[in-house]
Design an enzyme around this catalytic site. Structure first.
Site, PDB file in Angstrom:
ATOM      1  N   ASP B 204     -33.769 -12.791  -7.622  1.00 43.92           N
ATOM      2  CA  ASP B 204     -32.977 -14.019  -7.631  1.00 43.92           C
ATOM      3  C   ASP B 204     -31.510 -13.623  -7.777  1.00 43.92           C
ATOM      4  OD1 ASP B 204     -31.586 -16.301  -8.205  1.00 43.92           O
ATOM      5  OD2 ASP B 204     -32.883 -16.969  -9.845  1.00 43.92           O
ATOM      6  N   CYS B 368     -31.150 -24.311 -18.068  1.00 45.90           N
ATOM      7  CA  CYS B 368     -32.406 -24.169 -17.328  1.00 45.90           C
ATOM      8  C   CYS B 368     -33.065 -22.836 -17.641  1.00 45.90           C
ATOM      9  CB  CYS B 368     -32.189 -24.295 -15.818  1.00 45.90           C
ATOM     10  SG  CYS B 368     -31.512 -25.869 -15.330  1.00 45.90           S
TER      11      CYS B 368
HETATM   12  C1  LIG Z   1     -30.145 -17.391 -11.820  1.00 45.07           C
HETATM   13  C2  LIG Z   1     -30.313 -18.711 -11.152  1.00 45.07           C
HETATM   14  N1  LIG Z   1     -31.416 -18.952 -10.434  1.00 45.07           N
HETATM   15  C3  LIG Z   1     -31.596 -20.111  -9.786  1.00 45.07           C
HETATM   16  C4  LIG Z   1     -30.671 -21.128  -9.841  1.00 45.07           C
HETATM   17  C5  LIG Z   1     -30.963 -22.403  -9.104  1.00 45.07           C
HETATM   18  O1  LIG Z   1     -30.048 -22.649  -8.102  1.00 45.07           O
HETATM   19  P1  LIG Z   1     -30.180 -23.996  -7.267  1.00 45.07           P
HETATM   20  O2  LIG Z   1     -30.221 -25.093  -8.270  1.00 45.07           O
HETATM   21  O3  LIG Z   1     -28.959 -24.036  -6.421  1.00 45.07           O
HETATM   22  O4  LIG Z   1     -31.430 -23.913  -6.495  1.00 45.07           O
HETATM   23  C6  LIG Z   1     -29.509 -20.925 -10.586  1.00 45.07           C
HETATM   24  C7  LIG Z   1     -28.481 -21.972 -10.730  1.00 45.07           C
HETATM   25  O5  LIG Z   1     -28.650 -23.079 -11.152  1.00 45.07           O
HETATM   26  C8  LIG Z   1     -29.327 -19.691 -11.246  1.00 45.07           C
HETATM   27  O6  LIG Z   1     -28.237 -19.468 -11.968  1.00 45.07           O
END
Ligand SMILES: Cc1ncc(COP(=O)(O)O)c(C=O)c1O
Lengths: 151, 410
Positions: B204, B368
């Site tokens: 990721d 999150c």
């Molecule tokens: C490490 C990481 N993974 C995933 C995401 C999810 O990104 P998105 O909400 O644009 O799908 C984020 C940001 O919110 C993130 O910082």
């Protein structure tokens, strides 16, 4: 800018947040509910004892939260003690109207004055849910729902 | 390609129109780029142009505008492909965001490869979007999700990782950089160890892309995902890089237009390459915006971006450490310019509201990443996350506003 902040974080609110009243889990209660704000992860548990004639005899809470939600819960437990079920719902309605800025239906009573302490929240729309979370939880407890979220 | 500009942060700030405005009458101190980054004029112009001058649907028309639109859209794919050093454009799938890219792999690879008793290996540093899609896939297959632990500094525990890798592990999905506390994970080592056991790895890269140059072949990642809005591009566009050898075998994720070869009611055959995974009209303009954002980024020397951000991180860490009762959560040796902190006796939500009045934008909450918050035993933190346009004045404003919070609650 400092004015609206000072109104929000006035002394009474900071005092309730530092020294919340009726904080902790009682040995027994008749109604219980868990409130959760998924946005910030804050939680509040409500422990309420209703008498046979539907009067709030005791109201305690515990949980984790910001100054606004803890102070709101603490002040709420003081206001709702000895109120009937229908009075409780009515005061919740007044409080919700007050902090969402919809209309001010809070009466000019002692309880009304205590509710108004949190009126400053209406200038911070992102924080309204912090103030109303414990109230939603009481509402859930009275309606025999055990979980409530602000979403 | 643009010529490389020297790194002058004040010049760079002028590329971002948002900094022209005041917030509550104060200078904007934007320290929330980890949630979403601001957009440079070059991206805004590309978006405006794509709507005002070249707009039409892609892949579907022979008329002039459709051709132009298709060309710009596909150029964006080539830009991403070159930037990541992917082997072919067929390995670049446009998605809505990181979340959708991970769901795509979890569902499609999951359907193909996961059986009862299998394991999916994640870490405690993951964003919910690299946890929940795997839980859904695991539930479907009867597989389980495991997580590599971290230490109290927020460091990824390599030895524990190696112990958790097993013949049951069918995929490893790990973040490149923690969004909540900034830890940089040594993903190359992670990938190598998994490959020794023939396990594919998804990285990721949401938080890595704005800060570093990523080379998917050098990393040897099987899947690498990121989201456009954190690399100065519009929302609504993300990227899934996947090795061809996997994509060829994986079943489609969604059905619809554009992803087919031939449709009859009896049998439909699917398109190949990236098209198999891109059902329906894509986010055309957003993709064009992403291409422009990556070109903008490539106008800088990535070493210069890193040097600038690391010097800001060091300065901010030092200044915040001088404050009483402020704790920095996450002190990994290798960190991106992200500082998560708590103030004793003050809830992060109250911090957020008060510093906002000073024009300081930080993120407060669980970011999150609730398993990570649980590990540190905090419900939430305040987080200052930096990008190439931040300067020392931003850090000074942050520190000043933290002092203001302490005065309020003093
Ligand atoms: C490490 C990481 N993974 C995933 C995401 C999810 O990104 P998105 O909400 O644009 O799908 C984020 C940001 O919110 C993130 O910082």
């Amino acid at each position: 800018m400092m004015e609206s902040l000072k109104e929000l974080y006035q002394e009474v609110i900071l005092d309730h947040s530092r020294h919340p009243r009726n904080f902790g889990k009682p040995e027994a209660c008749t109604h219980e509910a868990h409130g959760y704000n998924p946005l910030c992860g804050d939680t509040v548990n409500i422990y309420l004892s209703l008498s046979t004639d539907e009067v709030v005899e005791d109201l305690f809470f515990d949980g984790k939260g910001c100054a606004i939600s803890i102070a709101s819960a603490s002040m709420m437990t003081e206001i709702l003690k000895n109120k009937t079920r229908s009075e409780t719902e009515e005061i919740f309605e007044q409080f919700r109207n007050l902090v969402t800025g919809d209309k001010d239906t809070v009466p000019e009573t002692e309880d009304g004055e205590r509710l108004r302490v949190l009126a400053g929240v209406k200038q911070f729309p992102m924080r309204v849910k912090c103030a109303t979370l414990p109230w939603h939880a009481v509402h859930s407890a009275l309606n025999d729902q055990t979980d409530t979220t602000t979403e | 390609m643009n010529e490389i500009k020297s790194f002058d942060v004040e010049r760079i700030r002028q590329d971002f129109p948002i900094f022209n405005q005041k917030i509550h009458g104060k200078r904007l101190t934007f320290l929330d780029s980890g949630a979403s980054a601001q957009k440079p004029q070059a991206v805004l112009d590309a978006v405006q142009n794509a709507y005002a001058v070249t707009y039409a649907n892609v892949h579907r028309g022979v008329h002039h505008l459709s051709q132009q639109s298709t060309e710009l859209y596909e150029n964006a794919r080539e830009t991403v492909c070159a930037h990541l050093n992917a082997k072919s454009i067929d390995e670049i799938i446009f998605t809505k965001n990181t979340t959708e890219a991970i769901n795509l792999v979890a569902q499609s690879y999951g359907q193909m490869a996961l059986k009862e008793g299998d394991e999916i290996l994640l870490s405690y540093l993951e964003h919910h979007s690299n946890i929940v899609p795997w839980q859904l896939a695991a539930e479907k297959a009867g597989a389980t999700v495991k997580a590599v632990p971290i230490d109290e500094n927020g460091e990824f525990l390599m030895e524990e990782y190696l112990k958790l890798l097993s013949p049951k592990t069918k995929i490893v999905a790990i973040t490149h950089i923690s969004n909540a506390i900034g830890t940089i994970v040594p993903v190359k080592e992670v990938i190598e160890a998994a490959h020794n056991m023939e396990i594919p790895v998804l990285i990721d890269g949401s938080q890595a892309m704005p800060h570093m140059k990523v080379d998917v072949q050098d990393l040897d990642a099987d899947f690498y995902v990121f989201t456009g809005h954190k690399v100065f591009a519009p929302t609504g566009i993300g990227v899934l890089y996947g090795k061809n050898e996997w994509l060829e075998k994986m079943p489609p994720y969604q059905g619809g237009g554009d992803m087919i070869n031939r449709v009859t009611f009896e049998k439909t055959t699917y398109a190949t390459g990236h098209s198999k995974f891109e059902a329906g009209t894509p986010p055309i303009v957003q993709a064009i915006g992403l291409g422009a954002a990556i070109e903008y980024l490539n106008g800088f020397d990535f070493d210069a971006i890193a040097a600038h951000e690391q010097s800001l991180l060091a300065y901010a860490t030092e200044q915040i450490s001088l404050l009483n009762s402020v704790n920095i959560i996450g002190q990994a040796k290798e960190k991106a310019a992200i500082i998560s902190f708590t103030i004793e006796g003050v809830h992060p939500h109250d911090i957020g509201t008060i510093v906002d009045q000073a024009g300081v934008a930080v993120r407060v909450g669980h970011h999150c990443a609730q398993p990570l918050m649980d590990f540190f035993d905090v419900p939430s933190t305040a987080r200052a996350s930096m990008a190439l346009y931040n300067n020392r004045e931003d850090i000074d404003a942050l520190v000043g506003s933290i002092k203001m919070v302490q005065e309020f609650f003093g």
